[in-house]
Scaffold this motif. Structure first.
Motif, PDB file in Angstrom:
ATOM      1  N   LEU A  42      40.558  66.308  95.760  1.00 30.69           N
ATOM      2  CA  LEU A  42      42.056  66.174  95.246  1.00 30.69           C
ATOM      3  C   LEU A  42      42.877  65.974  96.705  1.00 30.69           C
ATOM      4  CD1 LEU A  42      42.361  69.104  92.870  1.00 30.69           C
ATOM      5  CD2 LEU A  42      42.391  66.579  92.304  1.00 30.69           C
ATOM      6  N   ALA A  43      42.466  66.652  97.558  1.00 25.03           N
ATOM      7  CA  ALA A  43      43.278  66.694  98.755  1.00 25.03           C
ATOM      8  C   ALA A  43      43.139  65.170  99.574  1.00 25.03           C
ATOM      9  CB  ALA A  43      43.075  67.459  99.893  1.00 25.03           C
ATOM     10  N   GLN A  44      42.126  64.595  99.467  1.00 26.85           N
ATOM     11  CA  GLN A  44      41.858  63.312  99.950  1.00 26.85           C
ATOM     12  C   GLN A  44      42.139  62.189  99.055  1.00 26.85           C
ATOM     13  OE1 GLN A  44      37.650  63.321 101.175  1.00 26.85           O
ATOM     14  NE2 GLN A  44      37.766  65.330 102.308  1.00 26.85           N
ATOM     15  N   GLU A  45      42.130  62.263  97.811  1.00 25.04           N
ATOM     16  CA  GLU A  45      42.780  61.318  96.747  1.00 25.04           C
ATOM     17  C   GLU A  45      44.254  61.418  97.036  1.00 25.04           C
ATOM     18  OE1 GLU A  45      42.929  61.641  92.309  1.00 25.04           O
ATOM     19  OE2 GLU A  45      41.123  61.132  92.831  1.00 25.04           O
ATOM     20  N   THR A  46      44.884  62.327  96.962  1.00 27.31           N
ATOM     21  CA  THR A  46      46.226  62.514  97.127  1.00 27.31           C
ATOM     22  C   THR A  46      46.756  63.544  98.111  1.00 27.31           C
ATOM     23  OG1 THR A  46      46.518  61.738  94.882  1.00 27.31           O
ATOM     24  CG2 THR A  46      48.686  62.594  95.697  1.00 27.31           C
ATOM     25  N   PRO A  47      46.548  63.216  99.279  1.00 27.78           N
ATOM     26  CA  PRO A  47      47.030  64.421 100.268  1.00 27.78           C
ATOM     27  C   PRO A  47      48.376  64.988  99.910  1.00 27.78           C
ATOM     28  CG  PRO A  47      46.540  62.346 101.170  1.00 27.78           C
ATOM     29  CD  PRO A  47      46.641  62.047 100.087  1.00 27.78           C
ATOM     30  N   PRO A  48      48.358  66.278  99.547  1.00 29.00           N
ATOM     31  CA  PRO A  48      49.336  67.215  99.369  1.00 29.00           C
ATOM     32  C   PRO A  48      50.493  67.440 100.524  1.00 29.00           C
ATOM     33  CG  PRO A  48      47.469  68.654  99.695  1.00 29.00           C
ATOM     34  CD  PRO A  48      47.280  67.225  99.772  1.00 29.00           C
ATOM     35  N   ASP A  49      51.601  68.196 100.145  1.00 24.96           N
ATOM     36  CA  ASP A  49      52.498  68.337 101.315  1.00 24.96           C
ATOM     37  C   ASP A  49      52.022  69.611 101.898  1.00 24.96           C
ATOM     38  OD1 ASP A  49      54.467  66.227 101.138  1.00 24.96           O
ATOM     39  OD2 ASP A  49      54.778  66.728  99.532  1.00 24.96           O
ATOM     40  N   LEU A  50      51.484  70.655 101.008  1.00 21.70           N
ATOM     41  CA  LEU A  50      51.078  71.903 101.607  1.00 21.70           C
ATOM     42  C   LEU A  50      49.682  72.119 100.521  1.00 21.70           C
ATOM     43  CD1 LEU A  50      52.871  75.010 102.765  1.00 21.70           C
ATOM     44  CD2 LEU A  50      51.412  75.127 100.942  1.00 21.70           C
ATOM     45  N   VAL A  51      48.824  73.044 101.291  1.00 24.03           N
ATOM     46  CA  VAL A  51      47.553  73.719 100.666  1.00 24.03           C
ATOM     47  C   VAL A  51      47.797  75.226 100.497  1.00 24.03           C
ATOM     48  CG1 VAL A  51      45.099  73.720 100.671  1.00 24.03           C
ATOM     49  CG2 VAL A  51      46.201  71.612 101.252  1.00 24.03           C
ATOM     50  N   LEU A  52      47.608  75.742  99.475  1.00 25.49           N
ATOM     51  CA  LEU A  52      47.545  77.114  99.248  1.00 25.49           C
ATOM     52  C   LEU A  52      46.004  77.370  99.088  1.00 25.49           C
ATOM     53  CD1 LEU A  52      50.632  78.127  97.210  1.00 25.49           C
ATOM     54  CD2 LEU A  52      50.244  78.716  99.479  1.00 25.49           C
ATOM     55  N   LEU A  53      45.216  78.078  99.752  1.00 27.44           N
ATOM     56  CA  LEU A  53      43.997  78.071  99.864  1.00 27.44           C
ATOM     57  C   LEU A  53      43.449  79.671  99.923  1.00 27.44           C
ATOM     58  CD1 LEU A  53      41.182  76.715 100.273  1.00 27.44           C
ATOM     59  CD2 LEU A  53      41.650  76.511 102.747  1.00 27.44           C
ATOM     60  N   ASP A  54      42.768  79.911  98.907  1.00 27.45           N
ATOM     61  CA  ASP A  54      42.158  81.269  98.762  1.00 27.45           C
ATOM     62  C   ASP A  54      40.975  81.305  99.470  1.00 27.45           C
ATOM     63  OD1 ASP A  54      41.389  84.056  98.042  1.00 27.45           O
ATOM     64  OD2 ASP A  54      40.498  83.230  95.992  1.00 27.45           O
ATOM     65  N   TRP A  55      40.512  82.452 100.168  1.00 26.69           N
ATOM     66  CA  TRP A  55      39.480  82.586 101.105  1.00 26.69           C
ATOM     67  C   TRP A  55      37.986  82.426 100.292  1.00 26.69           C
ATOM     68  CZ3 TRP A  55      39.687  84.349 106.540  1.00 26.69           C
ATOM     69  CH2 TRP A  55      38.377  84.693 107.205  1.00 26.69           C
ATOM     70  N   MET A  56      38.209  83.463  99.227  1.00 22.50           N
ATOM     71  CA  MET A  56      36.882  83.605  98.390  1.00 22.50           C
ATOM     72  C   MET A  56      36.983  82.695  97.153  1.00 22.50           C
ATOM     73  SD  MET A  56      35.312  85.597 100.360  1.00 22.50           S
ATOM     74  CE  MET A  56      33.728  86.077  99.210  1.00 22.50           C
ATOM     75  N   ILE A  57      36.258  81.504  97.035  1.00 27.36           N
ATOM     76  CA  ILE A  57      36.420  80.760  95.909  1.00 27.36           C
ATOM     77  C   ILE A  57      35.087  80.181  95.778  1.00 27.36           C
ATOM     78  CG2 ILE A  57      38.918  79.904  96.207  1.00 27.36           C
ATOM     79  CD1 ILE A  57      37.750  77.243  97.899  1.00 27.36           C
ATOM     80  N   GLU A  58      35.110  79.181  94.476  1.00 30.20           N
ATOM     81  CA  GLU A  58      33.881  78.787  94.017  1.00 30.20           C
ATOM     82  C   GLU A  58      33.347  77.722  94.877  1.00 30.20           C
ATOM     83  OE1 GLU A  58      34.315  77.770  90.040  1.00 30.20           O
ATOM     84  OE2 GLU A  58      35.249  79.789  89.522  1.00 30.20           O
ATOM     85  N   GLY A  59      32.146  77.669  95.057  1.00 26.18           N
ATOM     86  CA  GLY A  59      31.635  76.457  95.792  1.00 26.18           C
ATOM     87  C   GLY A  59      31.605  76.620  97.325  1.00 26.18           C
ATOM     88  N   ILE A  60      32.138  75.555  98.074  1.00 30.20           N
ATOM     89  CA  ILE A  60      32.104  76.174  99.536  1.00 30.20           C
ATOM     90  C   ILE A  60      33.451  77.098  99.750  1.00 30.20           C
ATOM     91  CG2 ILE A  60      31.127  73.969 100.244  1.00 30.20           C
ATOM     92  CD1 ILE A  60      33.891  72.987 100.536  1.00 30.20           C
ATOM     93  N   SER A  61      33.239  77.847 100.556  1.00 27.85           N
ATOM     94  CA  SER A  61      34.361  78.990 100.859  1.00 27.85           C
ATOM     95  C   SER A  61      35.660  78.435 101.264  1.00 27.85           C
ATOM     96  CB  SER A  61      33.749  79.832 102.023  1.00 27.85           C
ATOM     97  OG  SER A  61      33.810  79.165 103.392  1.00 27.85           O
ATOM     98  N   GLY A  62      36.726  79.246 101.238  1.00 28.21           N
ATOM     99  CA  GLY A  62      38.143  78.721 101.512  1.00 28.21           C
ATOM    100  C   GLY A  62      38.031  78.195 103.012  1.00 28.21           C
ATOM    101  N   ILE A  63      37.471  78.949 103.994  1.00 33.01           N
ATOM    102  CA  ILE A  63      37.501  78.854 105.555  1.00 33.01           C
ATOM    103  C   ILE A  63      36.834  77.536 105.848  1.00 33.01           C
ATOM    104  CG2 ILE A  63      35.386  79.988 106.025  1.00 33.01           C
ATOM    105  CD1 ILE A  63      38.682  80.927 107.730  1.00 33.01           C
ATOM    106  N   ASN A  77      46.859  66.764 109.198  1.00 32.28           N
ATOM    107  CA  ASN A  77      48.217  67.471 109.681  1.00 32.28           C
ATOM    108  C   ASN A  77      48.748  68.223 108.327  1.00 32.28           C
ATOM    109  OD1 ASN A  77      48.206  66.553 112.350  1.00 32.28           O
ATOM    110  ND2 ASN A  77      48.528  64.497 111.285  1.00 32.28           N
ATOM    111  N   VAL A  78      48.267  68.462 107.370  1.00 36.58           N
ATOM    112  CA  VAL A  78      48.761  69.096 106.250  1.00 36.58           C
ATOM    113  C   VAL A  78      48.644  70.687 106.291  1.00 36.58           C
ATOM    114  CG1 VAL A  78      48.449  69.519 103.722  1.00 36.58           C
ATOM    115  CG2 VAL A  78      48.005  67.121 104.318  1.00 36.58           C
ATOM    116  N   PRO A  79      49.645  71.122 106.149  1.00 34.93           N
ATOM    117  CA  PRO A  79      49.989  72.636 106.405  1.00 34.93           C
ATOM    118  C   PRO A  79      49.216  73.455 105.347  1.00 34.93           C
ATOM    119  CG  PRO A  79      52.085  71.935 105.567  1.00 34.93           C
ATOM    120  CD  PRO A  79      51.247  70.688 105.904  1.00 34.93           C
ATOM    121  N   ILE A  80      48.460  74.643 105.787  1.00 32.51           N
ATOM    122  CA  ILE A  80      47.639  75.233 105.008  1.00 32.51           C
ATOM    123  C   ILE A  80      47.992  76.620 105.081  1.00 32.51           C
ATOM    124  CG2 ILE A  80      45.208  75.858 104.669  1.00 32.51           C
ATOM    125  CD1 ILE A  80      44.215  73.437 105.791  1.00 32.51           C
ATOM    126  N   ILE A  81      48.250  77.321 103.908  1.00 32.22           N
ATOM    127  CA  ILE A  81      48.413  78.860 103.934  1.00 32.22           C
ATOM    128  C   ILE A  81      47.200  79.494 103.468  1.00 32.22           C
ATOM    129  CG2 ILE A  81      49.769  80.551 102.865  1.00 32.22           C
ATOM    130  CD1 ILE A  81      52.258  78.983 103.238  1.00 32.22           C
TER     131      ILE A  81
END
Length: 232
Positions: A42-63, A77-81
């Motif tokens: 999703l991020a590569q298809e349509t780069p967002p202005d900001l990503v809210l990213l949980d550390w513990m998610i399905e598949g690969i980890s948030g980190i 350069n997309v900001p990540i929280i």
């Protein structure tokens, strides 16, 4: 125009629903996924202005998602929280060192999250902080609908004004014709992508008039960017 496009990566469905509701209420456009691999797509298809990213998610980890986003040129350069239940200092430092711009420890209130999102976006998108945008010697007064370069007024049509505003809000980022159509003309636009080229030429002619350096960079097979390196 929305305040920005947010990609929410969170596998707690109840929390995700609450955050999506509160962000949309504040005029943000929100895409949500619970899966790390899908988040990358999703991020590569349509780069967002900001990503809210949980550390513990399905598949690969948030980190790991954070690390990969920072490595990819479209999202570097997309900001990540980061959103996480991990409150230890070592974990916070690890998240920040991986590339996160901010860190919110659960539990948190939706109001706090929205405030943090706004604060981060104001740092990277000046339009959210006030009525003026600037890049180099190019200035835009959003409310008065005026553009100046080197102190001299520039006359722009409505479409060229919106196009320049988009570039000024994201200086240096390359946008494809399709992304520009989506962001400047809107999702329901039936305009041909090549029409973007016409408006880019008009904008370029206006802002570069009088022998000024060209600050609109054309990237072959990729799109356009507002970039002072274009003049070098």
């Amino acid at each position: 125009m929305t305040k920005g496009r947010i990609l929410l990566v969170e596998d707690d469905s109840a929390l995700a629903e609450l955050l999506v509701y509160n962000l949309k209420r504040e005029d943000f456009e929100v895409a949500h996924t619970a899966d790390g691999e899908e988040a990358m797509l999703l991020a590569q298809e349509t780069p967002p202005d900001l990503v809210l990213l949980d550390w513990m998610i399905e598949g690969i980890s948030g980190i790991e998602v954070c690390r990969r986003l920072r490595r990819h040129p479209d999202t570097a350069n997309v900001p990540i929280i980061m959103l996480t239940a991990r409150g230890e200092e070592a974990d916070r430092i690890r998240g920040l060192e991986t590339g996160a711009d901010d860190y919110i420890t659960k539990p948190f209130s939706p109001r706090e999250l929205v405030a943090r999102v706004g604060a981060v976006l104001r740092r990277v998108r000046p339009a959210l902080a006030g009525e003026q945008l600037a890049y180099g010697d190019l200035e835009m007064d959003i409310v008065a609908h005026k553009v100046r370069r080197g102190g001299e007024s520039i006359a722009l049509g409505p479409t060229e004004f919106r196009l320049l505003r988009h570039f000024l809000e994201h200086p240096g980022r390359v946008f494809s014709r399709e992304r520009l159509l989506d962001s400047v003309w809107g999702h329901d636009s039936d305009i041909e992508p090549r029409t973007v080229d016409v408006h880019i030429r008009r904008l370029r002619k206006a802002v570069n008039a009088g022998g000024r350096s060209d600050i609109i960079r054309t990237v072959r097979s990729a799109g356009y960017a507002l970039d002072s390196d274009a003049a070098r």
